[in-house]
Design a protein around this motif. Structure first.
Motif, PDB file in Angstrom:
ATOM      1  N   LEU A 214      43.191 -15.547   1.088  1.00 12.79           N
ATOM      2  CA  LEU A 214      42.759 -14.163   0.844  1.00 12.79           C
ATOM      3  C   LEU A 214      43.863 -13.183   1.219  1.00 12.79           C
ATOM      4  N   LYS A 215      44.526 -13.413   2.358  1.00  8.59           N
ATOM      5  CA  LYS A 215      45.618 -12.526   2.758  1.00  8.59           C
ATOM      6  C   LYS A 215      46.755 -12.588   1.735  1.00  8.59           C
ATOM      7  N   ALA A 216      47.013 -13.794   1.212  1.00 11.12           N
ATOM      8  CA  ALA A 216      48.055 -13.936   0.185  1.00 11.12           C
ATOM      9  C   ALA A 216      47.657 -13.175  -1.078  1.00 11.12           C
ATOM     10  N   ALA A 217      46.393 -13.256  -1.456  1.00 12.33           N
ATOM     11  CA  ALA A 217      45.921 -12.553  -2.651  1.00 12.33           C
ATOM     12  C   ALA A 217      46.038 -11.042  -2.491  1.00 12.33           C
ATOM     13  N   ILE A 218      45.616 -10.515  -1.355  1.00 12.11           N
ATOM     14  CA  ILE A 218      45.683  -9.068  -1.104  1.00 12.11           C
ATOM     15  C   ILE A 218      47.131  -8.587  -1.094  1.00 12.11           C
ATOM     16  N   THR A 219      48.009  -9.395  -0.497  1.00  5.37           N
ATOM     17  CA  THR A 219      49.435  -9.034  -0.455  1.00  5.37           C
ATOM     18  C   THR A 219      50.035  -9.084  -1.854  1.00  5.37           C
ATOM     19  N   ALA A 220      49.627 -10.080  -2.644  1.00  2.00           N
ATOM     20  CA  ALA A 220      50.105 -10.161  -4.026  1.00  2.00           C
ATOM     21  C   ALA A 220      49.671  -8.933  -4.821  1.00  2.00           C
ATOM     22  N   LEU A 223      51.913  -6.190  -4.144  1.00  2.00           N
ATOM     23  CA  LEU A 223      53.189  -6.385  -4.834  1.00  2.00           C
ATOM     24  C   LEU A 223      53.053  -6.331  -6.353  1.00  2.00           C
ATOM     25  N   LYS A 224      51.853  -5.964  -6.824  1.00  2.00           N
ATOM     26  CA  LYS A 224      51.557  -5.831  -8.256  1.00  2.00           C
ATOM     27  C   LYS A 224      51.649  -7.156  -9.009  1.00  2.00           C
ATOM     28  N   ASP A 225      51.398  -8.255  -8.302  1.00  2.00           N
ATOM     29  CA  ASP A 225      51.399  -9.579  -8.934  1.00  2.00           C
ATOM     30  C   ASP A 225      49.946 -10.030  -9.121  1.00  2.00           C
ATOM     31  N   GLY A 226      49.312  -9.526 -10.176  1.00  2.00           N
ATOM     32  CA  GLY A 226      47.907  -9.811 -10.420  1.00  2.00           C
ATOM     33  C   GLY A 226      47.631 -11.274 -10.702  1.00  2.00           C
ATOM     34  N   ALA A 227      48.541 -11.940 -11.394  1.00  2.00           N
ATOM     35  CA  ALA A 227      48.333 -13.350 -11.747  1.00  2.00           C
ATOM     36  C   ALA A 227      48.270 -14.225 -10.496  1.00  2.00           C
ATOM     37  N   LYS A 228      49.186 -13.971  -9.576  1.00  2.00           N
ATOM     38  CA  LYS A 228      49.198 -14.759  -8.337  1.00  2.00           C
ATOM     39  C   LYS A 228      47.958 -14.461  -7.502  1.00  2.00           C
ATOM     40  N   ALA A 229      47.586 -13.200  -7.441  1.00  2.00           N
ATOM     41  CA  ALA A 229      46.388 -12.819  -6.687  1.00  2.00           C
ATOM     42  C   ALA A 229      45.159 -13.508  -7.268  1.00  2.00           C
ATOM     43  N   GLU A 230      45.035 -13.491  -8.600  1.00  2.00           N
ATOM     44  CA  GLU A 230      43.887 -14.133  -9.257  1.00  2.00           C
ATOM     45  C   GLU A 230      43.851 -15.639  -8.962  1.00  2.00           C
ATOM     46  N   LYS A 231      45.009 -16.252  -8.962  1.00  2.00           N
ATOM     47  CA  LYS A 231      45.104 -17.690  -8.681  1.00  2.00           C
ATOM     48  C   LYS A 231      44.526 -18.012  -7.305  1.00  2.00           C
ATOM     49  N   VAL A 249      35.861 -12.222  -2.627  1.00  2.00           N
ATOM     50  CA  VAL A 249      36.620 -12.556  -3.839  1.00  2.00           C
ATOM     51  C   VAL A 249      36.343 -11.563  -4.964  1.00  2.00           C
ATOM     52  N   ALA A 250      35.065 -11.271  -5.209  1.00  2.00           N
ATOM     53  CA  ALA A 250      34.699 -10.382  -6.319  1.00  2.00           C
ATOM     54  C   ALA A 250      35.313  -8.995  -6.173  1.00  2.00           C
ATOM     55  N   ILE A 251      35.489  -8.543  -4.933  1.00  2.00           N
ATOM     56  CA  ILE A 251      36.041  -7.202  -4.682  1.00  2.00           C
ATOM     57  C   ILE A 251      37.459  -7.089  -5.230  1.00  2.00           C
ATOM     58  N   TYR A 252      38.242  -8.157  -5.057  1.00  2.00           N
ATOM     59  CA  TYR A 252      39.653  -8.102  -5.431  1.00  2.00           C
ATOM     60  C   TYR A 252      39.939  -8.714  -6.798  1.00  2.00           C
ATOM     61  N   LEU A 253      39.035  -9.544  -7.291  1.00  2.00           N
ATOM     62  CA  LEU A 253      39.301 -10.247  -8.555  1.00  2.00           C
ATOM     63  C   LEU A 253      39.431  -9.264  -9.721  1.00  2.00           C
ATOM     64  N   GLY A 254      38.595  -8.247  -9.735  1.00  2.00           N
ATOM     65  CA  GLY A 254      38.680  -7.258 -10.805  1.00  2.00           C
ATOM     66  C   GLY A 254      40.025  -6.542 -10.805  1.00  2.00           C
ATOM     67  N   GLN A 255      40.547  -6.224  -9.613  1.00  2.00           N
ATOM     68  CA  GLN A 255      41.842  -5.563  -9.503  1.00  2.00           C
ATOM     69  C   GLN A 255      42.944  -6.476 -10.027  1.00  2.00           C
TER      70      GLN A 255
END
Length: 260
Positions: A214-220, A223-231, A249-255
């Motif tokens: 989750l921390k990696a996703a939020i940081t991604a 950094l405007k890396d949506g693909a990595k965050a979604e992964k 997960v749902a909170i950040y997945l849309g972003q």
């Protein structure tokens, strides 16, 4: 009455007999030559050993002394040192554990006592200086890193946490992730993401893995890396549905999807 002749072998012709004898003599000669060579080799080895007996014995003696020295060092130096280190870190551990339950200035004060010591007792930094080669000295680096992280000394936190090593299922990834937290506080999200990814991959368990995914996703996302965050978010949703992080997960997945 019919009679039967006993079967036998026809005597060999003279030339054939001579050839067999010649082959036998050649084989015998070759065998003798092999044994002679072996004898010569053995004699040379004996001569070499005889000529170099002193350095050989010295070499064996060095190995024996090294082994005995290591065993003696472990038994009479390292083991007592480990015991002393465990005794000397005890008060610092108490301060550290009390700090985890405190807040505000009281927490900062307890972390500083853990680091510097108090009431004439060793602090974590004293343990590191005096017992750096021990398992307790190694653990002191972890405690010191977390203490510095919580008191805003982020570079010091990174310094100590990078010196810490562990195979523990929980502490090992927590240490890596804490380095990521320190880099985030230093406004270095690229480095933070790298350590969050390492922490998530270091061990697979229900506590640390989803935490650092989750921390990696939020940081991604930062950094405007949506693909990595979604992964990483999808990995939490698929593999760690029962974790506390799964509810976020749902909170950040849309972003993450909106960035792609």
């Amino acid at each position: 009455m019919a009679t039967y002749k006993k079967r036998g072998y026809k005597p060999k012709a003279k030339k054939e007999s001579d050839a067999v004898e010649e082959n036998f003599n050649e084989e015998e000669s070759t065998t003798a030559e092999v044994f002679n060579n072996l004898d010569e080799g053995a004699n040379k080895t004996e001569e070499w050993v005889s000529e170099n007996q002193k350095p050989i014995l010295i070499g064996i003696g060095v190995v024996v002394v090294a082994v005995l020295g290591y065993l003696a060092f472990t038994k009479f130096v390292q083991e007592p040192k480990e015991l002393d280190a465990a005794n000397d870190i005890a008060q610092a551990q108490i301060y550290f554990e009390d700090a985890l339950d405190a807040s505000g200035k009281a927490q900062d004060s307890l972390y500083n006592l853990a680091l510097q010591g108090g009431n004439g007792k060793f602090g974590l930094l004293d343990v590191i200086d005096n017992y750096g080669s021990t398992a307790t000295g190694n653990l002191a680096h972890y405690y010191a890193g977390i203490a510095y992280l919580n008191t805003g000394e982020y570079k010091e936190a990174i310094n100590h946490l990078e010196k810490f090593s562990s195979d523990d299922e929980i502490i090992a990834p927590l240490a890596k992730g804490a380095i990521g937290d320190a880099f985030m506080q230093l406004n270095q999200p690229e480095e933070a993401l790298d350590y969050y990814e390492k922490a998530a991959k270091l061990r697979k368990n229900e506590f640390t893995t989803p935490k650092f995914l989750l921390k990696a996703a939020i940081t991604a996302l930062e950094l405007k890396d949506g693909a990595k965050a979604e992964k990483y978010l999808n990995q939490i949703d698929a593999e760690y549905q029962d974790s506390a992080e799964a509810s976020e997960v749902a909170i950040y997945l849309g972003q993450a999807k909106a960035m792609q």
